[in-house]
Motif scaffolding. Structure first.
Motif, short mmCIF file in Angstrom:
data_model
loop_
_atom_site.label_atom_id
_atom_site.label_comp_id
_atom_site.label_asym_id
_atom_site.label_seq_id
_atom_site.Cartn_x
_atom_site.Cartn_y
_atom_site.Cartn_z
N VAL A 171 4.94 14.86 -11.49
CA VAL A 171 5.43 13.80 -10.90
C VAL A 171 6.18 12.21 -11.67
N SER A 172 6.29 11.06 -11.00
CA SER A 172 6.62 10.92 -11.67
C SER A 172 5.78 9.25 -11.91
N THR A 173 5.77 8.54 -13.18
CA THR A 173 4.61 8.00 -13.21
C THR A 173 5.76 6.90 -12.29
N GLN A 174 5.30 6.65 -11.74
CA GLN A 174 6.52 5.40 -10.54
C GLN A 174 5.79 5.83 -9.22
N ARG A 175 5.95 7.41 -9.13
CA ARG A 175 5.32 7.41 -7.64
C ARG A 175 3.85 7.41 -7.52
N LEU A 176 3.57 7.63 -8.81
CA LEU A 176 1.58 8.23 -9.07
C LEU A 176 1.26 6.82 -8.91
N PHE A 177 1.37 5.25 -9.68
CA PHE A 177 0.89 4.29 -9.40
C PHE A 177 1.36 4.19 -8.40
N ASP A 178 2.75 4.03 -7.52
CA ASP A 178 2.62 3.85 -6.02
C ASP A 178 2.28 4.64 -5.03
N PHE A 179 0.75 5.68 -5.10
CA PHE A 179 0.58 6.16 -4.62
C PHE A 179 -1.27 5.52 -5.21
N LEU A 180 -1.35 5.72 -5.90
CA LEU A 180 -3.18 5.24 -6.15
C LEU A 180 -3.08 3.34 -5.95
N ARG A 181 -2.35 2.67 -5.82
CA ARG A 181 -2.61 1.54 -5.44
C ARG A 181 -1.95 1.23 -3.97
N ASP A 182 -1.93 1.58 -3.71
CA ASP A 182 -1.74 1.41 -1.90
C ASP A 182 -3.06 1.82 -0.97
N GLU A 183 -2.99 0.70 -0.64
CA GLU A 183 -4.54 0.30 -0.08
C GLU A 183 -5.00 1.67 1.03
N ARG A 184 -3.20 1.71 1.99
CA ARG A 184 -3.96 1.80 3.57
C ARG A 184 -3.66 3.74 3.14
N LEU A 185 -3.76 3.97 1.74
CA LEU A 185 -3.63 5.43 1.35
C LEU A 185 -4.62 5.36 0.38
N ARG A 186 -5.68 4.82 0.52
CA ARG A 186 -7.13 5.15 -0.69
C ARG A 186 -7.77 5.90 0.22
N SER A 187 -7.66 6.22 0.91
CA SER A 187 -9.10 7.23 1.77
C SER A 187 -8.05 8.97 1.49
N GLU A 188 -7.16 8.71 0.91
CA GLU A 188 -6.33 9.93 0.72
C GLU A 188 -7.12 10.95 -0.85
N TRP A 189 -8.25 10.00 -1.78
CA TRP A 189 -8.34 9.86 -2.71
C TRP A 189 -9.52 9.52 -3.44
N ASP A 190 -9.82 7.90 -3.09
CA ASP A 190 -11.24 7.62 -3.50
C ASP A 190 -12.73 7.37 -2.04
N ILE A 191 -13.36 8.01 -2.98
CA ILE A 191 -14.67 8.35 -1.81
C ILE A 191 -15.06 6.62 -1.30
N LEU A 192 -14.81 5.84 -2.08
CA LEU A 192 -15.44 4.11 -2.00
C LEU A 192 -14.77 3.39 -0.86
N SER A 193 -13.83 5.03 -0.24
CA SER A 193 -12.97 3.58 1.00
C SER A 193 -14.01 4.45 2.32
N ASP A 194 -14.59 5.33 2.37
CA ASP A 194 -15.44 5.92 3.65
C ASP A 194 -14.51 6.56 4.03
N GLY A 195 -13.33 7.10 3.61
CA GLY A 195 -12.76 7.79 4.24
C GLY A 195 -11.93 7.04 5.71
N GLY A 196 -12.41 6.10 5.60
CA GLY A 196 -11.38 5.15 6.87
C GLY A 196 -10.31 4.04 5.51
N PRO A 197 -9.59 3.19 6.99
CA PRO A 197 -8.63 2.44 5.86
C PRO A 197 -9.09 0.97 5.15
N MET A 198 -8.26 0.58 4.29
CA MET A 198 -8.71 -0.42 3.83
C MET A 198 -7.63 -1.38 3.97
N GLN A 199 -8.11 -2.71 3.94
CA GLN A 199 -7.04 -3.57 3.48
C GLN A 199 -7.05 -4.85 2.62
N GLU A 200 -5.86 -5.21 2.02
CA GLU A 200 -5.81 -6.05 1.38
C GLU A 200 -6.09 -7.28 2.05
#
Length: 199
Positions: free
Chosen positions: A27-56
């Protein structure tokens, strides 16, 4: 790696366990970066999101690229009145790669800093990820001299720091090491699944 944190106001006291792993992703570095920094997608990988949405809730730009910034994220934004945790995150990307560094912080500490208090006395243990291209970024399917195909991708490195015990004299347990190992393995697998790519 384990280390003992004592008498450092910028870190919580106790035994700190640090773990890191690297994996190659198609996967491209840009696509990986866009995915990891997107707070709306954080619940897909980060346990700290508690499985729910996050808001900036705060965004401070660092240059012209929208991805280079410092953000304050609210975990479980729909129940923010019940949550006492925020996530402070810094993201940046350039030709060499990308970086997403984050740390959970409590709301009272952030209020102190935002009202002019000294941030050096906020105890944090940052975690994060780095993505970088494994070639010049272009897919070369004609291959190299050995006839094998070469495809550009990203080398993803994920690192966690966790306070496993607040008593500096306590020995670390096998269970603590297994917990961190499982957490980092789970995060990498969830990233791979979400991006639909294999290493």
């Amino acid at each position: 790696m384990t280390r003992t944190s004592v008498d450092d106001p910028s870190e919580p006291p106790g035994i700190v366990l640090s773990a890191a792993t690297s994996v190659w992703l198609l996967v491209s570095t840009q696509r990986l970066f866009d995915f990891l920094r997107d707070e709306r997608l954080r619940s897909e990988w980060d346990i700290l999101s508690d499985g729910g949405p996050m808001q900036e809730i705060a965004h401070i730009a660092k240059g012209q690229d929208h991805g280079n910034c410092v953000s304050l994220l609210c975990a479980n934004a729909m129940n923010s009145n019940q949550s006492s945790m925020l996530i402070l995150q810094e993201t940046c990307i350039d030709a060499a790669g990308s970086l997403v560094v984050y740390v959970p912080v409590d709301i009272p500490s952030m209020h102190v800093v935002m009202n002019g208090g000294d941030s050096a006395y906020v105890a944090i243990l940052p975690s994060g990820s780095r993505g970088g291209p494994t070639s010049n970024g272009n897919a070369d399917r004609n291959g190299g001299g050995d006839g094998s195909p070469r495809v550009g991708g990203s080398l993803l490195t994920v690192a966690f720091q966790i306070l496993v015990n607040s008593l500096p004299s306590v020995k670390i347990t096998v269970e603590s090491m297994e917990t961190v190992n499982n957490r980092i393995s789970c995060a990498v697998q969830k990233i791979k699944d979400a991006l639909q790519c294999e290493s």
